[in-house]
Design a protein around this motif. Sequence first.
Motif, mmCIF file in Angstrom:
data_model
loop_
_atom_site.group_PDB
_atom_site.id
_atom_site.type_symbol
_atom_site.label_atom_id
_atom_site.label_comp_id
_atom_site.label_asym_id
_atom_site.label_seq_id
_atom_site.Cartn_x
_atom_site.Cartn_y
_atom_site.Cartn_z
ATOM 1 N N PRO A 68 -9.334 -18.698 -0.269
ATOM 2 C CA PRO A 68 -8.265 -18.730 0.733
ATOM 3 C C PRO A 68 -8.130 -17.400 1.480
ATOM 4 N N LEU A 69 -7.628 -17.507 2.705
ATOM 5 C CA LEU A 69 -7.367 -16.310 3.492
ATOM 6 C C LEU A 69 -6.183 -15.558 2.900
ATOM 7 N N CYS A 70 -6.163 -14.273 3.125
ATOM 8 C CA CYS A 70 -5.107 -13.429 2.575
ATOM 9 C C CYS A 70 -3.776 -13.729 3.262
ATOM 10 N N PRO A 71 -2.694 -13.782 2.507
ATOM 11 C CA PRO A 71 -1.376 -14.014 3.113
ATOM 12 C C PRO A 71 -0.973 -12.943 4.129
ATOM 13 N N CYS A 72 -1.568 -11.741 4.063
ATOM 14 C CA CYS A 72 -1.177 -10.662 4.975
ATOM 15 C C CYS A 72 -1.663 -10.891 6.401
ATOM 16 N N ARG A 101 -10.602 -12.807 3.486
ATOM 17 C CA ARG A 101 -10.325 -13.580 2.276
ATOM 18 C C ARG A 101 -9.434 -12.763 1.346
ATOM 19 N N PHE A 102 -8.534 -13.420 0.645
ATOM 20 C CA PHE A 102 -7.623 -12.765 -0.284
ATOM 21 C C PHE A 102 -8.390 -11.912 -1.290
ATOM 22 N N SER A 103 -9.487 -12.445 -1.809
ATOM 23 C CA SER A 103 -10.273 -11.726 -2.827
ATOM 24 C C SER A 103 -10.889 -10.436 -2.289
ATOM 25 N N ASP A 104 -11.078 -10.341 -0.973
ATOM 26 C CA ASP A 104 -11.667 -9.159 -0.347
ATOM 27 C C ASP A 104 -10.627 -8.304 0.363
ATOM 28 N N CYS A 105 -9.369 -8.676 0.282
ATOM 29 C CA CYS A 105 -8.332 -7.986 1.039
ATOM 30 C C CYS A 105 -7.291 -7.400 0.084
ATOM 31 N N CYS A 106 -6.222 -8.117 -0.162
ATOM 32 C CA CYS A 106 -5.112 -7.586 -0.960
ATOM 33 C C CYS A 106 -5.272 -7.762 -2.466
ATOM 34 N N ALA A 107 -6.070 -8.705 -2.912
ATOM 35 C CA ALA A 107 -6.201 -8.955 -4.358
ATOM 36 C C ALA A 107 -6.602 -7.706 -5.142
ATOM 37 N N PRO A 108 -7.617 -6.927 -4.711
ATOM 38 C CA PRO A 108 -7.979 -5.737 -5.492
ATOM 39 C C PRO A 108 -6.850 -4.696 -5.569
ATOM 40 N N LEU A 109 -5.998 -4.649 -4.557
ATOM 41 C CA LEU A 109 -4.867 -3.722 -4.581
ATOM 42 C C LEU A 109 -3.808 -4.211 -5.566
ATOM 43 N N LEU A 110 -3.467 -5.498 -5.474
ATOM 44 C CA LEU A 110 -2.464 -6.048 -6.374
ATOM 45 C C LEU A 110 -2.913 -5.984 -7.827
ATOM 46 N N LEU A 127 -1.207 -0.715 2.736
ATOM 47 C CA LEU A 127 -0.210 -0.825 1.675
ATOM 48 C C LEU A 127 0.899 -1.785 2.089
ATOM 49 N N MET A 128 1.365 -1.674 3.335
ATOM 50 C CA MET A 128 2.428 -2.571 3.807
ATOM 51 C C MET A 128 1.956 -4.024 3.769
ATOM 52 N N ARG A 129 0.729 -4.284 4.198
ATOM 53 C CA ARG A 129 0.199 -5.648 4.157
ATOM 54 C C ARG A 129 0.116 -6.157 2.716
ATOM 55 N N SER A 130 -0.287 -5.284 1.795
ATOM 56 C CA SER A 130 -0.378 -5.710 0.391
ATOM 57 C C SER A 130 1.006 -5.969 -0.186
ATOM 58 N N ARG A 131 2.000 -5.217 0.265
ATOM 59 C CA ARG A 131 3.377 -5.443 -0.203
ATOM 60 C C ARG A 131 3.897 -6.783 0.332
ATOM 61 N N TYR A 132 3.573 -7.106 1.578
ATOM 62 C CA TYR A 132 3.942 -8.427 2.105
ATOM 63 C C TYR A 132 3.307 -9.522 1.248
ATOM 64 N N THR A 133 2.026 -9.363 0.945
ATOM 65 C CA THR A 133 1.330 -10.336 0.104
ATOM 66 C C THR A 133 2.005 -10.445 -1.251
ATOM 67 N N PRO A 190 12.682 -17.690 -0.629
ATOM 68 C CA PRO A 190 12.109 -17.651 0.720
ATOM 69 C C PRO A 190 10.648 -18.092 0.692
ATOM 70 N N LYS A 191 10.245 -18.759 1.749
ATOM 71 C CA LYS A 191 8.835 -19.116 1.933
ATOM 72 C C LYS A 191 8.329 -18.242 3.069
ATOM 73 N N TRP A 192 7.475 -17.299 2.717
ATOM 74 C CA TRP A 192 6.947 -16.355 3.702
ATOM 75 C C TRP A 192 5.898 -17.066 4.542
ATOM 76 N N ILE A 193 6.036 -16.972 5.876
ATOM 77 C CA ILE A 193 5.181 -17.775 6.748
ATOM 78 C C ILE A 193 4.402 -16.975 7.786
ATOM 79 N N GLY A 194 4.616 -15.659 7.869
ATOM 80 C CA GLY A 194 3.838 -14.930 8.855
ATOM 81 C C GLY A 194 4.164 -13.457 8.892
ATOM 82 N N LEU A 195 3.176 -12.678 9.265
ATOM 83 C CA LEU A 195 3.322 -11.239 9.373
ATOM 84 C C LEU A 195 2.667 -10.771 10.658
#
Length: 128
Positions: A4-8, A13-22, A34-40, A71-76
């Motif tokens: 799946p695409l990253c929520p940020c 892809r999530f696995s190549d984006c925010c997942a390693p940070l989280l 960091l801000m994008r990873s916090r949103y995720t 809340p259901k986060w729907i966009g950044l």
Amino acid sequence: MATPLCPCQSGRRFSDCCAPLLDGELPANSAEILMRSRYTAFTLGDSEYLLRSWHPSTRPGLLDLAAEPAPKWIGLQVRQHVQTGEDSAIVEFVARYRVGGRAHRLHETSRFVREGGRWFYVDGDIAE
């Protein structure tokens, strides 16, 4: 099966984006990342990561993400990322979410600092 695409909404892809940070495998190399990873983390309910990435001078003792209705986060949308010094930056963003079917927006200009090679969220100003 596609990852799946990253929520940020980086388009990666999530696995190549925010997942390693989280997961604590990699540090964020900019305040925007960091801000994008916090949103995720908010979209996933990961309060541990949010607390780890919050500067100790402003970090709350507890972060309860179990609000009802959730809340259901729907966009950044990242509006700007400005390096304000060698180890400081601001990121202006708009995060969209729904609570009980009603749409809301969080428009914030957040402050970040880098200490020991790691970026931390400090605080932010919410636009009305």
